[in-house]
Design a protein around this motif. Sequence first.
Motif, PDB file in Angstrom:
ATOM      1  N   GLN A  65      -0.869   4.086  -0.065  1.00  9.48           N
ATOM      2  CA  GLN A  65      -0.230   5.079   0.797  1.00  9.48           C
ATOM      3  C   GLN A  65       0.054   4.489   2.182  1.00  9.48           C
ATOM      4  OE1 GLN A  65       0.799   8.176  -0.117  1.00  9.48           O
ATOM      5  NE2 GLN A  65       1.731   8.362   1.907  1.00  9.48           N
ATOM      6  N   ALA A  66      -0.944   3.835   2.764  1.00  7.10           N
ATOM      7  CA  ALA A  66      -0.791   3.284   4.108  1.00  7.10           C
ATOM      8  C   ALA A  66       0.258   2.181   4.153  1.00  7.10           C
ATOM      9  CB  ALA A  66      -2.139   2.757   4.611  1.00  7.10           C
ATOM     10  N   GLU A  67       0.206   1.257   3.203  1.00  6.62           N
ATOM     11  CA  GLU A  67       1.157   0.140   3.216  1.00  6.62           C
ATOM     12  C   GLU A  67       2.570   0.616   2.884  1.00  6.62           C
ATOM     13  OE1 GLU A  67       0.314  -2.953   4.495  1.00  6.62           O
ATOM     14  OE2 GLU A  67      -1.458  -1.723   4.916  1.00  6.62           O
ATOM     15  N   GLY A  68       2.694   1.629   2.051  1.00  8.67           N
ATOM     16  CA  GLY A  68       4.012   2.198   1.767  1.00  8.67           C
ATOM     17  C   GLY A  68       4.648   2.776   3.018  1.00  8.67           C
ATOM     18  N   GLU A  69       3.846   3.463   3.825  1.00 16.81           N
ATOM     19  CA  GLU A  69       4.362   4.018   5.073  1.00 16.81           C
ATOM     20  C   GLU A  69       4.781   2.905   6.036  1.00 16.81           C
ATOM     21  OE1 GLU A  69       1.543   6.924   6.552  1.00 16.81           O
ATOM     22  OE2 GLU A  69       1.621   8.037   4.656  1.00 16.81           O
ATOM     23  N   ARG A  97      -9.977   0.715 -16.175  1.00 19.93           N
ATOM     24  CA  ARG A  97     -11.389   0.664 -15.769  1.00 19.93           C
ATOM     25  C   ARG A  97     -12.098   1.988 -16.015  1.00 19.93           C
ATOM     26  NH1 ARG A  97      -9.543  -2.418 -10.369  1.00 19.93           N
ATOM     27  NH2 ARG A  97      -9.672  -4.557 -11.163  1.00 19.93           N
ATOM     28  N   GLY A  98     -11.379   2.945 -16.604  1.00 24.19           N
ATOM     29  CA  GLY A  98     -11.992   4.208 -16.983  1.00 24.19           C
ATOM     30  C   GLY A  98     -11.903   5.312 -15.951  1.00 24.19           C
ATOM     31  N   VAL A  99     -11.110   5.128 -14.916  1.00 23.93           N
ATOM     32  CA  VAL A  99     -10.951   6.167 -13.890  1.00 23.93           C
ATOM     33  C   VAL A  99     -10.163   7.323 -14.494  1.00 23.93           C
ATOM     34  CG1 VAL A  99      -9.930   6.698 -11.636  1.00 23.93           C
ATOM     35  CG2 VAL A  99     -11.115   4.515 -12.003  1.00 23.93           C
ATOM     36  N   THR A 100     -10.685   8.529 -14.342  1.00 24.56           N
ATOM     37  CA  THR A 100     -10.050   9.695 -14.970  1.00 24.56           C
ATOM     38  C   THR A 100      -9.303  10.592 -13.986  1.00 24.56           C
ATOM     39  OG1 THR A 100     -12.127  10.938 -14.802  1.00 24.56           O
ATOM     40  CG2 THR A 100     -11.701   9.752 -16.879  1.00 24.56           C
ATOM     41  N   ILE A 101      -9.448  10.362 -12.688  1.00 23.82           N
ATOM     42  CA  ILE A 101      -8.670  11.178 -11.753  1.00 23.82           C
ATOM     43  C   ILE A 101      -7.197  10.812 -11.898  1.00 23.82           C
ATOM     44  CG2 ILE A 101     -10.541  11.551 -10.090  1.00 23.82           C
ATOM     45  CD1 ILE A 101      -9.271   9.379  -8.358  1.00 23.82           C
ATOM     46  N   ASP A 102      -6.331  11.741 -11.580  1.00 24.33           N
ATOM     47  CA  ASP A 102      -4.897  11.539 -11.768  1.00 24.33           C
ATOM     48  C   ASP A 102      -4.294  10.819 -10.554  1.00 24.33           C
ATOM     49  OD1 ASP A 102      -2.223  11.611 -12.400  1.00 24.33           O
ATOM     50  OD2 ASP A 102      -2.159  13.769 -12.787  1.00 24.33           O
ATOM     51  N   LEU A 103      -4.381   9.490 -10.576  1.00 23.37           N
ATOM     52  CA  LEU A 103      -3.823   8.702  -9.484  1.00 23.37           C
ATOM     53  C   LEU A 103      -2.306   8.814  -9.427  1.00 23.37           C
ATOM     54  CD1 LEU A 103      -5.975   5.450  -9.589  1.00 23.37           C
ATOM     55  CD2 LEU A 103      -6.003   7.231  -7.848  1.00 23.37           C
ATOM     56  N   ASN A 104      -1.687   9.045 -10.575  1.00 20.44           N
ATOM     57  CA  ASN A 104      -0.233   9.226 -10.607  1.00 20.44           C
ATOM     58  C   ASN A 104       0.159  10.394  -9.712  1.00 20.44           C
ATOM     59  OD1 ASN A 104       1.960   7.910 -11.648  1.00 20.44           O
ATOM     60  ND2 ASN A 104       1.571   8.541 -13.748  1.00 20.44           N
ATOM     61  N   ALA A 105      -0.532  11.509  -9.874  1.00 22.46           N
ATOM     62  CA  ALA A 105      -0.250  12.690  -9.044  1.00 22.46           C
ATOM     63  C   ALA A 105      -0.628  12.421  -7.593  1.00 22.46           C
ATOM     64  CB  ALA A 105      -1.001  13.902  -9.576  1.00 22.46           C
ATOM     65  N   MET A 106      -1.783  11.770  -7.405  1.00 22.76           N
ATOM     66  CA  MET A 106      -2.257  11.503  -6.050  1.00 22.76           C
ATOM     67  C   MET A 106      -1.275  10.619  -5.276  1.00 22.76           C
ATOM     68  SD  MET A 106      -5.967  10.023  -5.031  1.00 22.76           S
ATOM     69  CE  MET A 106      -6.713  11.326  -5.978  1.00 22.76           C
ATOM     70  N   LEU A 107      -0.650   9.679  -5.972  1.00 24.79           N
ATOM     71  CA  LEU A 107       0.278   8.755  -5.315  1.00 24.79           C
ATOM     72  C   LEU A 107       1.741   9.152  -5.499  1.00 24.79           C
ATOM     73  CD1 LEU A 107      -1.511   5.380  -6.103  1.00 24.79           C
ATOM     74  CD2 LEU A 107      -1.302   6.525  -3.883  1.00 24.79           C
ATOM     75  N   SER A 108       1.961  10.384  -5.914  1.00 23.33           N
ATOM     76  CA  SER A 108       3.343  10.830  -6.141  1.00 23.33           C
ATOM     77  C   SER A 108       4.152  10.878  -4.847  1.00 23.33           C
ATOM     78  CB  SER A 108       3.365  12.201  -6.829  1.00 23.33           C
ATOM     79  OG  SER A 108       2.806  13.187  -5.979  1.00 23.33           O
ATOM     80  N   ALA A 110       3.702   8.628  -2.415  1.00 20.87           N
ATOM     81  CA  ALA A 110       3.801   7.274  -1.863  1.00 20.87           C
ATOM     82  C   ALA A 110       5.264   6.839  -1.872  1.00 20.87           C
ATOM     83  CB  ALA A 110       2.955   6.293  -2.677  1.00 20.87           C
ATOM     84  N   ILE A 111       5.640   6.065  -0.886  1.00 21.84           N
ATOM     85  CA  ILE A 111       7.016   5.589  -0.759  1.00 21.84           C
ATOM     86  C   ILE A 111       7.392   4.836  -2.029  1.00 21.84           C
ATOM     87  CG2 ILE A 111       8.579   4.190   0.649  1.00 21.84           C
ATOM     88  CD1 ILE A 111       7.156   6.696   2.045  1.00 21.84           C
ATOM     89  N   LYS A 112       8.541   5.161  -2.579  1.00 23.70           N
ATOM     90  CA  LYS A 112       9.010   4.508  -3.813  1.00 23.70           C
ATOM     91  C   LYS A 112       9.737   3.220  -3.449  1.00 23.70           C
ATOM     92  CE  LYS A 112       8.144   8.143  -6.585  1.00 23.70           C
ATOM     93  NZ  LYS A 112       7.002   8.740  -5.967  1.00 23.70           N
TER      94      LYS A 112
END
Length: 189
Positions: A65-69, A97-108, A110-112
């Motif tokens: 998020q930070a680097e995208g900005e 690595r087994g992370v189950t939180i939705d990083l896709n949604a969390m980073l939606s 983020a700058i594309k």
Amino acid sequence: MPYFIVLEGLDGVGKSTLARRLASECGYQLMTTPGTQLLPIRSDIINGLGNSQTARALFYAATVQAEGEKARGFNKQGKTVVMDRYRASTIAYAFERGVTIDLNAMLSQAIKPHLSILLTLDEADRQHRLKQRGTTAEDIETLNSEFRDGVISRLKSMCDIELDLTGADENEAVLLVRQCINRHLILNR
């Protein structure tokens, strides 16, 4: 027009080298995740988070998020950015690595990037490169074929294009990446 270009891929395929060369030869702004201010303390942060893969993934998500900005800011200044890893790697590695939180949604939000290129390489060549530079703890997990295949599969689904660098020396690889950028961005304006 300034662009935001991301090089994704497994360790040892040449992302960092190619990003540095593109920045130097083309005048692009070089960036990485985590950013240059966090790179020197990344291992301390990761170790401080313990074995929680979720906490580690959240750290990497925050750096995306930070680097995208920051990349957007460079684009507004008229500078093209080339970034060594970004959103796709953060999500792909965390999932494997087994992370189950939705990083896709969390980073939606983020700058594309304008273009994300998945760099690939023959696996024997990639492993040879890892041994030459000194295999790190992070590299070891990609030696597991199930983990590696899962990461690559996710990266393929999230990147705009795959570029196989098998058989290319460093200069040829730079040329191939530049041609890819020209073909998919500059010539398609």
